[in-house]
Design a protein around this motif. Sequence first.
Motif, PDB file in Angstrom:
ATOM      1  N   LYS A  95     -36.424  36.974 -11.473  1.00 47.43           N
ATOM      2  CA  LYS A  95     -36.787  38.125 -10.647  1.00 47.43           C
ATOM      3  C   LYS A  95     -37.853  38.960 -11.339  1.00 47.43           C
ATOM      4  N   ASP A  96     -37.682  39.214 -12.640  1.00 44.39           N
ATOM      5  CA  ASP A  96     -38.658  40.014 -13.385  1.00 44.39           C
ATOM      6  C   ASP A  96     -40.034  39.362 -13.437  1.00 44.39           C
ATOM      7  N   ARG A  97     -40.061  38.051 -13.636  1.00 50.77           N
ATOM      8  CA  ARG A  97     -41.343  37.361 -13.851  1.00 50.77           C
ATOM      9  C   ARG A  97     -42.023  36.903 -12.572  1.00 50.77           C
ATOM     10  N   ILE A  98     -41.233  36.396 -11.600  1.00 55.09           N
ATOM     11  CA  ILE A  98     -41.867  35.818 -10.409  1.00 55.09           C
ATOM     12  C   ILE A  98     -41.268  36.312  -9.101  1.00 55.09           C
ATOM     13  N   GLY A  99     -40.356  37.254  -9.180  1.00 50.75           N
ATOM     14  CA  GLY A  99     -39.710  37.760  -7.964  1.00 50.75           C
ATOM     15  C   GLY A  99     -40.682  38.321  -6.945  1.00 50.75           C
ATOM     16  N   PHE A 100     -41.797  38.855  -7.423  1.00 45.57           N
ATOM     17  CA  PHE A 100     -42.786  39.425  -6.506  1.00 45.57           C
ATOM     18  C   PHE A 100     -43.387  38.389  -5.572  1.00 45.57           C
ATOM     19  N   THR A 101     -43.291  37.096  -5.921  1.00 45.11           N
ATOM     20  CA  THR A 101     -43.850  36.031  -5.087  1.00 45.11           C
ATOM     21  C   THR A 101     -42.865  35.559  -4.022  1.00 45.11           C
ATOM     22  N   ARG A 102     -41.587  35.879  -4.205  1.00 44.14           N
ATOM     23  CA  ARG A 102     -40.516  35.451  -3.293  1.00 44.14           C
ATOM     24  C   ARG A 102     -40.567  33.948  -2.991  1.00 44.14           C
ATOM     25  N   PRO A 103     -40.533  33.106  -4.042  1.00 43.51           N
ATOM     26  CA  PRO A 103     -40.569  31.661  -3.808  1.00 43.51           C
ATOM     27  C   PRO A 103     -39.228  31.154  -3.277  1.00 43.51           C
ATOM     28  N   ALA A 104     -39.250  29.982  -2.684  1.00 41.13           N
ATOM     29  CA  ALA A 104     -38.003  29.292  -2.354  1.00 41.13           C
ATOM     30  C   ALA A 104     -37.341  28.934  -3.685  1.00 41.13           C
ATOM     31  N   ASN A 105     -36.008  28.958  -3.728  1.00 39.55           N
ATOM     32  CA  ASN A 105     -35.307  28.736  -4.992  1.00 39.55           C
ATOM     33  C   ASN A 105     -34.050  27.916  -4.752  1.00 39.55           C
ATOM     34  N   THR A 106     -33.825  26.962  -5.643  1.00 40.59           N
ATOM     35  CA  THR A 106     -32.574  26.212  -5.690  1.00 40.59           C
ATOM     36  C   THR A 106     -32.072  26.259  -7.119  1.00 40.59           C
ATOM     37  N   THR A 107     -30.789  26.582  -7.299  1.00 39.36           N
ATOM     38  CA  THR A 107     -30.176  26.584  -8.617  1.00 39.36           C
ATOM     39  C   THR A 107     -29.013  25.605  -8.603  1.00 39.36           C
ATOM     40  N   VAL A 108     -29.001  24.716  -9.576  1.00 38.67           N
ATOM     41  CA  VAL A 108     -27.964  23.693  -9.676  1.00 38.67           C
ATOM     42  C   VAL A 108     -27.322  23.798 -11.055  1.00 38.67           C
ATOM     43  N   CYS A 109     -26.013  23.791 -11.108  1.00 37.90           N
ATOM     44  CA  CYS A 109     -25.303  23.770 -12.384  1.00 37.90           C
ATOM     45  C   CYS A 109     -24.963  22.321 -12.713  1.00 37.90           C
ATOM     46  N   SER A 110     -25.562  21.831 -13.810  1.00 40.25           N
ATOM     47  CA  SER A 110     -25.363  20.445 -14.224  1.00 40.25           C
ATOM     48  C   SER A 110     -25.753  20.297 -15.687  1.00 40.25           C
ATOM     49  N   PRO A 111     -25.273  19.236 -16.343  1.00 41.31           N
ATOM     50  CA  PRO A 111     -25.671  18.999 -17.728  1.00 41.31           C
ATOM     51  C   PRO A 111     -27.186  18.777 -17.808  1.00 41.31           C
ATOM     52  N   LEU A 112     -27.755  19.072 -18.970  1.00 38.41           N
ATOM     53  CA  LEU A 112     -29.182  18.858 -19.196  1.00 38.41           C
ATOM     54  C   LEU A 112     -29.380  17.789 -20.263  1.00 38.41           C
ATOM     55  N   ALA A 113     -30.521  17.114 -20.217  1.00 33.71           N
ATOM     56  CA  ALA A 113     -30.786  16.006 -21.133  1.00 33.71           C
ATOM     57  C   ALA A 113     -31.172  16.460 -22.541  1.00 33.71           C
ATOM     58  N   VAL A 114     -31.676  17.679 -22.669  1.00 29.23           N
ATOM     59  CA  VAL A 114     -32.161  18.160 -23.971  1.00 29.23           C
ATOM     60  C   VAL A 114     -31.039  18.909 -24.685  1.00 29.23           C
TER      61      VAL A 114
END
Length: 133
Positions: A95-114
């Motif tokens: 929100k602080d960095r790119i919220g002004f652009t109001r992009p479409a957003n998907t958040t997924v909770c899952s393990p990461l490879a790194v």
Amino acid sequence: MGTKRTHVFSGSVYEDMAGYARAVVVDERIFVSGTVGVDFATGEMVEGAGAQAVRALDTIETALVKADSGLHDIVRVRVFAPNPDDVMKIAGVLKDRIGFTRPANTTVCSPLAVPGALVEIEVEAIRGSGTPK
């Protein structure tokens, strides 16, 4: 077919290891690969989901600038986080960095490879579509 593809690299060891680019540019569209909170110059992972989100967005912003764009042109964000408890910290950074652009957003909770990564962010941007903050 006059469409050309160009690539942007960040110097990440993962780009070389897996054979991909940080970003692919096709016409005015920019596709930025999933990016974690690693400082690719030092190889160090910053601590905490919020700090990793900041670092990932710094890397993403650098790639977009190299593609003659910026955070203001982001139209889609995908966030991957292993721990649901970190989602609000990450969302605050977004929100602080790119919220002004109001992009479409998907958040997924899952393990990461790194190992040690608490967030991975990928974006799509359309060059010239947004207004700088």
